[in-house]
Scaffold this motif. Sequence first.
Motif, PDB file in Angstrom:
ATOM      1  N   TYR A 113       0.835  -1.207   0.000  1.00 45.55           N
ATOM      2  CA  TYR A 113       0.000   0.000   0.000  1.00 45.55           C
ATOM      3  C   TYR A 113       0.871   1.259   0.000  1.00 45.55           C
ATOM      4  O   TYR A 113       0.630   2.192  -0.773  1.00 45.55           O
ATOM      5  CB  TYR A 113      -0.940  -0.006   1.209  1.00 45.55           C
ATOM      6  CG  TYR A 113      -1.771   1.238   1.312  1.00 45.55           C
ATOM      7  CD1 TYR A 113      -2.927   1.386   0.546  1.00 45.55           C
ATOM      8  CD2 TYR A 113      -1.399   2.271   2.164  1.00 45.55           C
ATOM      9  CE1 TYR A 113      -3.685   2.538   0.630  1.00 45.55           C
ATOM     10  CE2 TYR A 113      -2.155   3.429   2.254  1.00 45.55           C
ATOM     11  CZ  TYR A 113      -3.297   3.558   1.481  1.00 45.55           C
ATOM     12  OH  TYR A 113      -4.035   4.712   1.559  1.00 45.55           O
ATOM     13  N   SER A 135      -6.853  -6.145   5.700  1.00 45.49           N
ATOM     14  CA  SER A 135      -7.233  -6.860   4.477  1.00 45.49           C
ATOM     15  C   SER A 135      -6.203  -7.919   4.094  1.00 45.49           C
ATOM     16  O   SER A 135      -6.258  -8.466   2.999  1.00 45.49           O
ATOM     17  CB  SER A 135      -7.411  -5.865   3.326  1.00 45.49           C
ATOM     18  OG  SER A 135      -6.163  -5.339   2.919  1.00 45.49           O
ATOM     19  N   VAL A 153      -5.969  -1.011   5.619  1.00 45.69           N
ATOM     20  CA  VAL A 153      -5.333  -1.915   4.656  1.00 45.69           C
ATOM     21  C   VAL A 153      -4.780  -3.141   5.379  1.00 45.69           C
ATOM     22  O   VAL A 153      -4.889  -4.267   4.884  1.00 45.69           O
ATOM     23  CB  VAL A 153      -4.215  -1.176   3.883  1.00 45.69           C
ATOM     24  CG1 VAL A 153      -3.324  -2.143   3.143  1.00 45.69           C
ATOM     25  CG2 VAL A 153      -4.825  -0.176   2.930  1.00 45.69           C
TER      26      VAL A 153
END
Length: 158
Positions: A86, A140, A137
């Motif tokens: 990310y 996930s 994030v």
Amino acid sequence: MRNRFHFLPTYLKGNIVPSQLKYSIMIISEVSYLGNLRTAAKHLRSKDTIITDAPIDNNGKGQAFSPTDLVASSLASCVITVIGIYCEKHDIPFQFCEAKVEKIMGNNPRKIDAINVVFDISKNEWDSKTLQKVITVANSCPVGITIENQVSIDLKFL
């Protein structure tokens, strides 16, 4: 659970192509029994090897990661990797992360009941908005998603 892999023997013999499969098949490792409750898992691409040992509380010597230690540690590694991906995609500096992993085993049946991980990301100097995006994030991560209905997971960020 066995039905998930019913195509594997046919695939390995070359009688089916990956596009015909419902699941993606990647043979990533070879695992061998070394005796004395130890295994060696060889990563086929890099040739790196991980040794596992049964834990002391389950007839082993505890001289290496146990298979369940690897599951718990994989969760932390996955979270850190997802954060890194990310940050790279969004040009966010990511230079520090350390995780402390706690695994809680249950009995009857013997299994991982809980994994608690504390991530120290404090040295990255992110503003609160970036920090919230990174934490979102982190939740996930594919390992976490895979085990979340089987194992209690608690991720904390410092």
